[in-house]
Design a protein around this motif. Structure first.
Motif, short mmCIF file in Angstrom:
data_model
loop_
_atom_site.label_atom_id
_atom_site.label_comp_id
_atom_site.label_asym_id
_atom_site.label_seq_id
_atom_site.Cartn_x
_atom_site.Cartn_y
_atom_site.Cartn_z
N PRO A 1 9.91 -5.51 1.60
CA PRO A 1 10.19 -4.74 0.42
C PRO A 1 11.40 -4.73 -0.35
N ASP A 34 4.24 2.71 1.21
CA ASP A 34 2.92 2.19 1.73
C ASP A 34 2.49 3.11 2.50
N TRP A 72 -0.08 0.79 -1.17
CA TRP A 72 1.14 0.86 -2.09
C TRP A 72 1.34 1.64 -3.25
N LEU A 112 6.42 -7.90 -1.54
CA LEU A 112 6.78 -6.46 -1.40
C LEU A 112 6.14 -5.90 -0.10
N GLU A 113 4.82 -6.40 0.43
CA GLU A 113 4.08 -5.90 1.41
C GLU A 113 4.60 -6.33 2.71
#
Length: 279
Positions: free
Chosen positions: A160, A192, A108, A156-157
């Motif tokens: 998002p 990403d 990221w 977030l991963e």
């Protein structure tokens, strides 16, 4: 107060948008037309992907972008299908390499324009909320990097936009607990290598400027002889603080309190609303 851009599409030389456009990012570092500050000379950074699943490369420096000869060489040499570039105007934290965007964790990258108001007063509470597993990866002292690691803490991963909404909700809650009426102003980019997520939001609903291109298929029809459009391809996407050229039909302003997600030629918009950290 910083300018940034993010691109995805056919691999292009970074210099195409950083140097060669009429209102390139280098031009904006000296003469921003829409920014809160005209000059953005407190360092810069670029991050790019060789392949979407790779760890992205970065080059960051505390020199003004317009005076770094190596940046010109790098931007000419690097061709990438996705990259982020940022020029910094510092607020409450010093000019040092670890404070230059984009910030990186795993695959990221993250860039921010704006500020957490009264950051010295709220910094401790914000940093304590960062996941213990992530905390050792923080390198600098900026509010922007803390926003990134809070977003990672809030997922977030995996999700998002939801994670960014939780991050904003937590920052606003923390700021108001410390008597800050309008705690956050931001345009942010997170990627990403496979998607670009961009958000325009501020507590006072007067966010910094943010635009993205109209459909490149449409631009091909409007400007069939423009080689820059042809090189980028029909599914290209560009999101940025200020337009690079004064061409009718090229840019759409991203509305206040909006998230944009670009992936594989598809562009989606979502209403962006802060939510509780557990929401």
């Amino acid at each position: 107060m910083c300018r940034w851009l993010a691109y995805s599409g056919n691999p292009i030389q970074l210099e195409t948008v950083m140097f060669n456009a009429k209102h390139s990012l280098i031009d904006q570092s000296l003469n921003s037309r829409l920014g809160h500050t005209t000059t953005n000379g407190d360092g810069f950074g670029i991050g790019w992907y060789g392949h979407p699943t790779d760890i992205p490369f970065r080059y960051r420096c505390i020199q003004p972008a317009w005076s770094d000869r190596n940046l010109r060489e790098a931007a000419r040499a690097v061709r990438a299908p996705l990259f982020v570039a940022h020029i910094r105007a510092a607020t409450d934290t010093p000019s040092q390499e670890t404070n230059c965007h984009p910030f990186r964790h795993g695959r990221w990258l993250f860039a921010h324009n704006g500020l957490v108001r009264n950051y010295p007063a709220v910094r401790r509470d914000l940093m304590i909320a960062i996941s213990p597993e992530l905390f050792p990866s923080i390198e600098g002292s900026t509010d922007s990097e803390v926003l990134f690691f809070l977003a990672l803490t809030f997922g977030l991963e995996l999700e998002p936009v939801t994670a960014l909404e939780r991050m904003v909700g937590f920052v606003e809650e923390t700021g108001r607990r410390h008597g800050v009426a309008e705690p956050l102003n931001m345009t942010v980019c997170a990627t990403d290598g496979e998607q670009i997520v961009a958000v325009r939001y501020s507590s006072e609903r007067q966010s910094r400027s943010l635009f993205h291109n109209t459909s490149f298929r449409h631009l091909h029809q409007l400007y069939p002889d423009d080689t820059r459009i042809a090189m980028a391809g029909q599914d290209a996407f560009l999101v940025l603080s200020e337009p690079l050229a004064d061409l009718p039909g090229w840019w759409q302003e991203i509305p206040e309190s909006t998230a944009v997600v670009a992936r594989g030629g598809e562009i989606e918009r979502f209403a962006f609303e802060p939510r509780g950290a557990a929401g």
